[in-house]
Design a protein around this motif. Structure first.
Motif, PDB file in Angstrom:
ATOM      1  N   THR A  13       9.069   3.680  -4.991  1.00 13.38           N
ATOM      2  CA  THR A  13       7.645   3.475  -5.264  1.00 13.38           C
ATOM      3  C   THR A  13       7.461   3.361  -6.770  1.00 13.38           C
ATOM      4  O   THR A  13       8.196   3.959  -7.554  1.00 13.38           O
TER       5      THR A  13
ATOM      6  N   LYS B 132      -2.191   7.443  -3.154  1.00 13.99           N
ATOM      7  CA  LYS B 132      -3.187   6.645  -2.459  1.00 13.99           C
ATOM      8  C   LYS B 132      -4.484   7.433  -2.303  1.00 13.99           C
ATOM      9  O   LYS B 132      -4.467   8.651  -2.214  1.00 13.99           O
TER      10      LYS B 132
ATOM     11  N   THR C 141       0.811  -1.217   0.000  1.00 16.01           N
ATOM     12  CA  THR C 141       0.000   0.000   0.000  1.00 16.01           C
ATOM     13  C   THR C 141       0.845   1.267   0.000  1.00 16.01           C
ATOM     14  O   THR C 141       0.339   2.350  -0.316  1.00 16.01           O
ATOM     15  N   ASP C 142       2.136   1.149   0.342  1.00 20.02           N
ATOM     16  CA  ASP C 142       3.007   2.319   0.287  1.00 20.02           C
ATOM     17  C   ASP C 142       3.670   2.490  -1.071  1.00 20.02           C
ATOM     18  O   ASP C 142       4.493   3.394  -1.261  1.00 20.02           O
TER      19      ASP C 142
END
Length: 470
Positions: free
Chosen positions: A280, A391, A246-247
């Motif tokens: 990321t 996000k 999720t990061d």
């Protein structure tokens, strides 16, 4: 992640202003399919069943052809030598090889004619590995079909060895992503945990075979604690898994024969997820044994098997560390198919191909392979904006709630909202179309207690928050 919207438009670039602009493109093992400007179904590559040929001669179809000219196709998947396509009425259709009923058309036997799989199912994700298929619907339920030789369809004991039509796995509706490997099916739950079924669960889930043939939670126990339970997306190769947390970072586990885990070859692999740095990532894709991924700065990276130049690095040596492909920083989407097919899309809508091209899977009229990204100037897709990894945000007020609660959200275009009680049952569902906004929900008739609010956008990013109703 802001949604990448693919639309038909006239390209401004003078170098390829006459290119055919597609709304979607998907690559499989040796073929590719696309949705054309008028919502027709188009294909190229290996001319066997998956692009509508009853006889695989000539075997190569190096230029795009119309497979079905009805103007109502909205979603596609190319899997192995199989084509799945969804119409605007939510019916799904399939053609191609049909080993063990993997097409889900209610029978065995390959077909070069599109046959209906389901009605009004609203499929959002689908993954197939030659002999079995798993799909997830918009309501959060998962369905499987195809080979059940090793329990990979997760339907429990006593089921036949082949399942010919989509069959629901349990009754839970808290699933957010699915993937397949050679002999296993995997699913991600809304709490970020990974579950699976099938024979290959030792190196994938940290568990051995289970005669119950049901979904089991991954056991990544290191020092007595669960590791990497915050998974958002998952994709499967032949015998390894690549997942995004999720990061926005990536982790991988399973086999490492060709360096597909981005680990030294002295590491043979295992069931413990290995972090792939701290970067990321915007998008990622896996083939049978190779990986392609785009960082949030728009650069393209690759690692794993490279026998046919599928990594795009200008050579055919395997690579066990993420290595940058060229110097461009405007990549927005990447796909990997089969042993050696690779495709990327840049922010200007240009389509680039590399790797094996023995069946014309580049779609550029040739069967010549390339070890570096090669632009197919005959086709394109158009993006409205360059995506970023962001996000969703979610705030809840009041919390604790008594009569009502208000959900305020952003970055959630085409998002699904589910609220669960402590037993995991869905008490509220909604789908939002706008990018940001708020929803007011009456809760005065709910039982007192703790609830989980989960929101997931169309790109797979999700967030979960707790709310107390008293």
């Amino acid at each position: 992640m802001q949604k990448i919207v693919l639309i038909f438009s006239i390209l401004l670039s003078v170098n390829w202003q006459y290119a055919q602009c597609y709304k979607q493109i998907a690559i499989g093992g040796d073929h590719a399919i696309a949705i054309g400007p008028n919502n027709e179904l188009i294909g190229w590559g290996r001319n066997m069943f998956a692009i509508g040929s009853p006889i695989p001669f000539p075997e190569s179809q190096p230029s795009p052809i119309v497979l079905n000219n009805t103007s109502n196709w909205v979603k596609i998947w190319a899997q192995g030598i199989m084509t799945f396509a969804v119409k605007d009425d939510n019916t799904m259709w399939a053609m191609g090889t049909n080993n063990f009923g993997a097409l889900g058309i209610g029978q065995s036997g390959s077909t070069s004619t599109l046959m209906q799989v389901s009605t009004n199912a609203n499929w959002v994700k689908l993954s197939s590995y030659n002999n079995h298929t798993i799909g997830i619907r918009a309501d959060g339920t998962i369905w499987t079909w195809g080979s059940n030789q090793d329990g990979e369809v997760a339907l429990g004991p006593g089921m036949p060895p082949q399942i010919y039509s989509p069959t629901q796995v349990g009754t839970a509706n808290h699933w957010v992503d699915v993937a397949t490997t050679t002999t296993a099916s995997l699913a991600v739950r809304n709490d970020g945990t990974v579950w699976g079924a099938g024979v290959a669960l030792g190196p994938l889930l940290g568990q051995g075979p289970d005669p119950t043939n049901v979904l089991r939670q991954a056991n990544y126990s290191v020092g007595g604690s669960q590791q990497h339970s915050n998974i958002a997306k998952i994709k499967g190769g032949a015998s390894f898994i690549l997942a995004q947390k999720t990061d926005g970072t990536l982790v991988a586990w399973g086999a490492n024969e060709f360096g597909e885990l981005a680990m030294p070859l002295t590491y043979f692999g295992g069931s413990t997820p290995q972090s792939i740095g701290t970067d990321t990532w915007l998008d990622f894709a896996v083939g049978r044994e190779h990986v392609l991924a785009i960082k949030t700065d728009g650069t393209l990276w690759a690692w794993g098997r490279n026998q046919y130049g599928q990594l795009g690095l200008g050579h055919t040596n395997n690579v066990n560390v993420p290595t940058q492909v060229g110097t461009a920083n405007d990549w927005v989407q990447v796909q990997a198919g089969g042993i050696a097919n690779s495709m990327g899309i840049k922010a200007d809508g240009s389509v680039w191909v590399w790797g094996r091209n023995n069946y014309g899977q580049f779609g550029n009229g040739t069967t010549t392979q390339s070890t570096v990204p090669l632009q197919n100037t005959a086709i394109c897709v158009q993006t409205l904006s360059t995506p970023t990894y962001t996000k969703p945000t979610l705030s809840i007020a009041p919390n604790p709630a008594k009569d009502y609660l208000q959900l305020n959200y952003t970055k959630t275009q085409d998002a699904h909202i589910n609220i669960y009680d402590v037993q995991g049952r869905v008490v509220y569902q909604n789908t939002v179309k706008d990018f940001e906004g708020h929803i007011t929900i009456p809760v005065h008739q709910w039982q007192k207690g703790l609830y989980m609010v989960h929101i997931q956008n169309n790109e797979g990013e999700s967030i979960t928050k707790k709310v107390l109703v008293h």
